[in-house]
Design a protein around this motif. Structure first.
Motif, PDB file in Angstrom:
ATOM      1  N   PHE A   1      38.362  64.496  30.530  1.00  0.00           N
ATOM      2  CA  PHE A   1      39.045  65.726  30.149  1.00  0.00           C
ATOM      3  C   PHE A   1      39.787  66.196  31.391  1.00  0.00           C
ATOM      4  O   PHE A   1      40.848  66.820  31.077  1.00  0.00           O
ATOM      5  CB  PHE A   1      37.865  66.863  30.121  1.00  0.00           C
ATOM      6  CG  PHE A   1      38.470  68.237  29.881  1.00  0.00           C
ATOM      7  CD1 PHE A   1      39.157  68.625  28.739  1.00  0.00           C
ATOM      8  CD2 PHE A   1      38.382  69.082  30.851  1.00  0.00           C
ATOM      9  CE1 PHE A   1      39.573  69.884  28.456  1.00  0.00           C
ATOM     10  CE2 PHE A   1      39.099  70.606  30.934  1.00  0.00           C
ATOM     11  CZ  PHE A   1      39.790  70.861  29.443  1.00  0.00           C
ATOM     12  N   ALA A   2      39.421  65.991  32.661  1.00  0.00           N
ATOM     13  CA  ALA A   2      39.878  66.396  33.945  1.00  0.00           C
ATOM     14  C   ALA A   2      41.304  65.246  34.072  1.00  0.00           C
ATOM     15  O   ALA A   2      42.469  65.881  34.268  1.00  0.00           O
ATOM     16  CB  ALA A   2      39.169  65.970  35.137  1.00  0.00           C
ATOM     17  N   ARG A   3      41.063  64.011  33.445  1.00  0.00           N
ATOM     18  CA  ARG A   3      42.307  63.190  33.520  1.00  0.00           C
ATOM     19  C   ARG A   3      43.495  63.776  32.425  1.00  0.00           C
ATOM     20  O   ARG A   3      44.669  63.914  32.707  1.00  0.00           O
ATOM     21  CB  ARG A   3      42.026  61.786  33.432  1.00  0.00           C
ATOM     22  CG  ARG A   3      41.232  61.232  34.460  1.00  0.00           C
ATOM     23  CD  ARG A   3      41.173  59.816  34.399  1.00  0.00           C
ATOM     24  NE  ARG A   3      40.283  59.272  33.067  1.00  0.00           N
ATOM     25  CZ  ARG A   3      38.994  59.331  33.276  1.00  0.00           C
ATOM     26  NH1 ARG A   3      38.248  59.366  34.222  1.00  0.00           N
ATOM     27  NH2 ARG A   3      38.194  58.815  32.167  1.00  0.00           N
ATOM     28  N   ASN A   4      43.065  63.963  31.198  1.00  0.00           N
ATOM     29  CA  ASN A   4      43.980  64.396  30.256  1.00  0.00           C
ATOM     30  C   ASN A   4      44.388  65.802  30.806  1.00  0.00           C
ATOM     31  O   ASN A   4      45.739  65.939  30.403  1.00  0.00           O
ATOM     32  CB  ASN A   4      43.021  64.743  28.924  1.00  0.00           C
ATOM     33  CG  ASN A   4      42.613  63.482  28.233  1.00  0.00           C
ATOM     34  OD1 ASN A   4      43.147  62.447  28.878  1.00  0.00           O
ATOM     35  ND2 ASN A   4      41.775  63.858  27.377  1.00  0.00           N
ATOM     36  N   LYS A   5      43.727  66.648  31.449  1.00  0.00           N
ATOM     37  CA  LYS A   5      44.328  68.068  31.884  1.00  0.00           C
ATOM     38  C   LYS A   5      45.462  67.744  32.825  1.00  0.00           C
ATOM     39  O   LYS A   5      46.508  68.304  32.698  1.00  0.00           O
ATOM     40  CB  LYS A   5      43.337  68.823  32.587  1.00  0.00           C
ATOM     41  CG  LYS A   5      43.823  70.331  32.798  1.00  0.00           C
ATOM     42  CD  LYS A   5      42.581  71.190  33.479  1.00  0.00           C
ATOM     43  CE  LYS A   5      42.959  72.383  34.014  1.00  0.00           C
ATOM     44  NZ  LYS A   5      41.939  72.897  34.668  1.00  0.00           N
ATOM     45  N   GLU A   6      45.217  66.560  33.772  1.00  0.00           N
ATOM     46  CA  GLU A   6      46.228  66.379  34.669  1.00  0.00           C
ATOM     47  C   GLU A   6      47.415  65.782  34.211  1.00  0.00           C
ATOM     48  O   GLU A   6      48.678  66.220  34.534  1.00  0.00           O
ATOM     49  CB  GLU A   6      45.768  65.406  35.846  1.00  0.00           C
ATOM     50  CG  GLU A   6      44.721  65.984  36.968  1.00  0.00           C
ATOM     51  CD  GLU A   6      44.315  65.006  37.698  1.00  0.00           C
ATOM     52  OE1 GLU A   6      44.734  63.764  37.788  1.00  0.00           O
ATOM     53  OE2 GLU A   6      43.093  65.461  38.354  1.00  0.00           O
TER      54      GLU A   6
ATOM     55  N   GLN B   1      29.240  63.360  31.726  1.00  0.00           N
ATOM     56  CA  GLN B   1      29.878  63.190  33.048  1.00  0.00           C
ATOM     57  C   GLN B   1      31.143  62.279  32.668  1.00  0.00           C
ATOM     58  O   GLN B   1      32.325  62.788  33.302  1.00  0.00           O
ATOM     59  CB  GLN B   1      29.150  62.444  34.134  1.00  0.00           C
ATOM     60  CG  GLN B   1      29.760  62.327  35.385  1.00  0.00           C
ATOM     61  CD  GLN B   1      30.270  63.749  36.079  1.00  0.00           C
ATOM     62  OE1 GLN B   1      29.289  64.639  35.968  1.00  0.00           O
ATOM     63  NE2 GLN B   1      31.444  63.914  36.216  1.00  0.00           N
ATOM     64  N   GLN B   2      31.004  61.566  31.852  1.00  0.00           N
ATOM     65  CA  GLN B   2      32.209  60.494  31.405  1.00  0.00           C
ATOM     66  C   GLN B   2      33.304  61.396  30.603  1.00  0.00           C
ATOM     67  O   GLN B   2      34.329  61.359  30.830  1.00  0.00           O
ATOM     68  CB  GLN B   2      32.169  59.273  30.610  1.00  0.00           C
ATOM     69  CG  GLN B   2      31.206  58.285  31.557  1.00  0.00           C
ATOM     70  CD  GLN B   2      30.799  57.142  30.760  1.00  0.00           C
ATOM     71  OE1 GLN B   2      30.776  57.267  29.243  1.00  0.00           O
ATOM     72  NE2 GLN B   2      30.407  56.137  31.320  1.00  0.00           N
ATOM     73  N   GLY B   3      32.652  62.340  29.783  1.00  0.00           N
ATOM     74  CA  GLY B   3      33.461  63.256  29.042  1.00  0.00           C
ATOM     75  C   GLY B   3      34.136  64.317  29.846  1.00  0.00           C
ATOM     76  O   GLY B   3      35.535  64.702  29.987  1.00  0.00           O
TER      77      GLY B   3
END
Length: 77
Positions: A45-50, A39-41
């Motif tokens: 990933f979502a933060r990096n994508k944004e 879940q942390q990964g």
């Protein structure tokens, strides 16, 4: 003598049961840690994508502005 064997058998059964409980507890902890890490990964990933999308739009804006300025300079001459 039979009582000794019976007592020994009961003690071994309890010991095996205790060992099984320890193994099950460790498995549950490992599974919970794994799911938490997954879940942390996903969150990272979502933060990096944004962040990448934000950078892409900034670069796109810079390229558009630069292109417009170059077009203006070419039209002046």
């Amino acid at each position: 003598m039979k009582k000794i064997f019976l007592t020994l058998a009961i003690c071994m059964a309890f010991a095996s049961n205790a060992q099984a409980n320890v193994i099950v507890d460790e498995y549950a902890k490992m599974k919970m840690d794994f799911e938490q890490n997954v879940q942390q990964g996903k969150d990272q990933f979502a933060r990096n994508k944004e962040q990448l999308q934000g950078l892409f739009f900034k670069i796109k804006s810079i390229v558009k502005t630069t292109t417009d300025k170059l077009d203006e300079l070419n039209n002046v001459q």
